[in-house]
Enzyme design. Structure first.
Site, mmCIF file in Angstrom:
data_model
loop_
_atom_site.group_PDB
_atom_site.id
_atom_site.type_symbol
_atom_site.label_atom_id
_atom_site.label_comp_id
_atom_site.label_asym_id
_atom_site.label_seq_id
_atom_site.Cartn_x
_atom_site.Cartn_y
_atom_site.Cartn_z
ATOM 1 N N ASP A 1 68.185 6.296 85.356
ATOM 2 C CA ASP A 1 69.425 5.538 85.516
ATOM 3 C C ASP A 1 70.235 5.657 84.225
ATOM 4 O O ASP A 1 69.730 5.341 83.145
ATOM 5 C CB ASP A 1 69.057 4.063 85.782
ATOM 6 N N GLU B 1 72.360 7.722 89.031
ATOM 7 C CA GLU B 1 70.914 7.496 89.101
ATOM 8 C C GLU B 1 70.282 8.398 90.154
ATOM 9 O O GLU B 1 70.939 8.836 91.093
ATOM 10 C CB GLU B 1 70.599 6.028 89.394
#
Length: 407
Positions: free
Chosen positions: A29, A123
């Site tokens: 992420d 992500e």
DNA sequence: TCTGGGGTCCTCTCCCTA
DNA sequence: TCTGTAGGGAGAGGACCC
């Protein structure tokens, strides 16, 4: 670039030195992605509060950690964010930059494993089971990815390492910002049970409220509640889903390609509108955006969904399923316009309209039957010409006359 | 406080058909 | 032909995610 030294001593004791055997799912992420990309344009703002967002009625897209200390977070109305953080520099988003950096980051991931499942621009899940022999343990691979993303793209990311997607995602959240967290397989249940119910994937405000009514506050509470009670209180799917997650059961695999189910476009007006002619033009613009994106992906859809949000924020949808799939702007627009007219709104004040195409399938294989008397060269060919002009001269270079700016 | 935009998934209801 | 029922598809709305 100076980077934080891994892991989280406060996250319960799991970290880099733990046994990561079988923890082949990574969730990566980007940290404050949009804001970080903006700082590449404006390095002079590094270390200061920056909010990315815009529009008179917009919300915060992203904020640097310096701005977050003031209570600013994504999806917060811009007006409130400015009040909470007066010293913040507000930047308008540059979506093309985010797409470019994201593509670069995904390339880094794919150089490590072909099993990359992007969730959004910032992500992705990675299954690194096939890369362990070549590159080392999952944790080492996570560190390698963090180094390469920082070196090649100039932004930082956080990595969660676990045996399932759901736990890997929680772990990356626990590692933020700029860290890496391993949740060993044997520790998964203990890790989960300490968390509040809101940590579970699929628990938002409403579900948390429903769980609260059942007296459930932590993941451990959910795990130790009979399945029948959860199903009665939350419904079949949600009850089973949460009970499984609470015990760390998540059979979903990392998939390199997930087919799109719908494509759409929507827009909030700068001010509420009540003129149906204006709405019709807006629907044409949105149908054009939707159709061109579908064509770009070689998809056509069968169901057209109209979304209308009124000034008081109540929202309705209306849909119609066509006899055949389409990717033609005029067909999508005509359907959306019909649906809108059928609402018979008497100059109601509208905040937003949207158009969505569902029931997608490969347009090359979608059956298409010419109607009696239909011209073989029509809107489909016109759309094709618009796409080619857009590719050469830029999106929007050719558009319907009704959408040209008025003098 | 005053709420974007792009999505997915679930639930409920209605209607049609066997 | 009528009635009951079950299943599937479509439509609508809501919750949730990033």
């Amino acid at each position: 670039m100076s980077r934080r030294q891994l892991v989280r001593p406060d996250a319960g004791g799991w970290g880099l030195d733990d046994d990561d055997t079988g923890c082949t799912v990574l969730h990566v992420d980007m940290d404050a992605f949009y804001a970080s990309v903006e700082l590449l344009r404006r390095p002079d703002l590094a270390g200061t509060p920056v909010i990315v967002g815009g529009g008179e009625r917009g919300v915060v897209l992203s904020a640097t950690y310096e701005a977050r200390r003031y209570g600013v977070h994504a999806a917060m109305p811009m007006a409130r964010a400015r009040r909470l953080c007066p010293p913040a520099t507000v930047l308008v988003p540059h979506h093309e930059d985010y797409a470019r950096i994201s593509a670069g980051v995904m390339e880094v991931f794919r150089s490590v494993t072909p099993l990359v499942e992007p969730l959004s621009l910032d992500e992705a899940f990675l299954d690194v089971s096939g890369a362990v022999r070549r590159l080392g343990s999952p944790t080492r691979i996570g560190e390698l990815l963090r180094d390469r993303v920082a070196d090649e793209q100039g932004i930082t990311c956080s990595v969660g390492v676990a045996s399932t997607k759901f736990v890997a995602k929680l772990a990356s959240g626990g590692a933020k910002p700029d860290g890496l967290l391993v949740v060993p397989h044997a520790q998964t249940v203990a890790f989960l049970h300490a968390l509040p119910v809101e940590a579970l994937w699929g628990v938002g405000d409403r579900t948390a409220e429903a769980l609260g009514r059942l007296g459930l506050r932590t993941v451990a509470d959910i795990a130790h509640t009979p399945l029948t009670t959860l199903v009665r209180g939350l419904g079949e799917a949600t009850g089973r889903h949460l009970h499984a997650l609470a015990w760390g059961r998540d059979a979903r695999r990392v998939l390199a390609s997930v087919p799109e189910r719908s494509i759409g476009a929507e827009e909030t007006f700068p001010r509420d509108v009540d003129d149906p002619r204006y709405v019709h033009r807006e629907l044409l613009r949105l149908a054009g955006r939707t159709a061109s994106r579908a064509r770009a992906q070689g998809l056509a859809g069968r169901t057209v969904v109209l979304k209308v949000r009124f000034a008081d924020f109540t929202t309705i949808t209306r849909s119609r399923t066509l006899r055949e799939r389409t990717d033609v702007t005029q067909e999508i627009h005509a359907t959306a316009r019909d649906l809108f007219d059928a609402l018979a709104l008497d100059r109601a004040r509208l905040r937003l309209v949207g158009v969505r195409l569902e029931g997608l399938a490969d347009s090359a294989t979608a059956p298409r039957q010419l109607l009696l008397g239909e011209r073989t060269h029509g809107w489909r060919e016109a759309d094709g010409a618009v796409d080619r002009a857009g590719a050469r001269f830029g999106a929007g270079s050719v558009r319907p006359a009704t959408l040209l700016p008025r003098r």
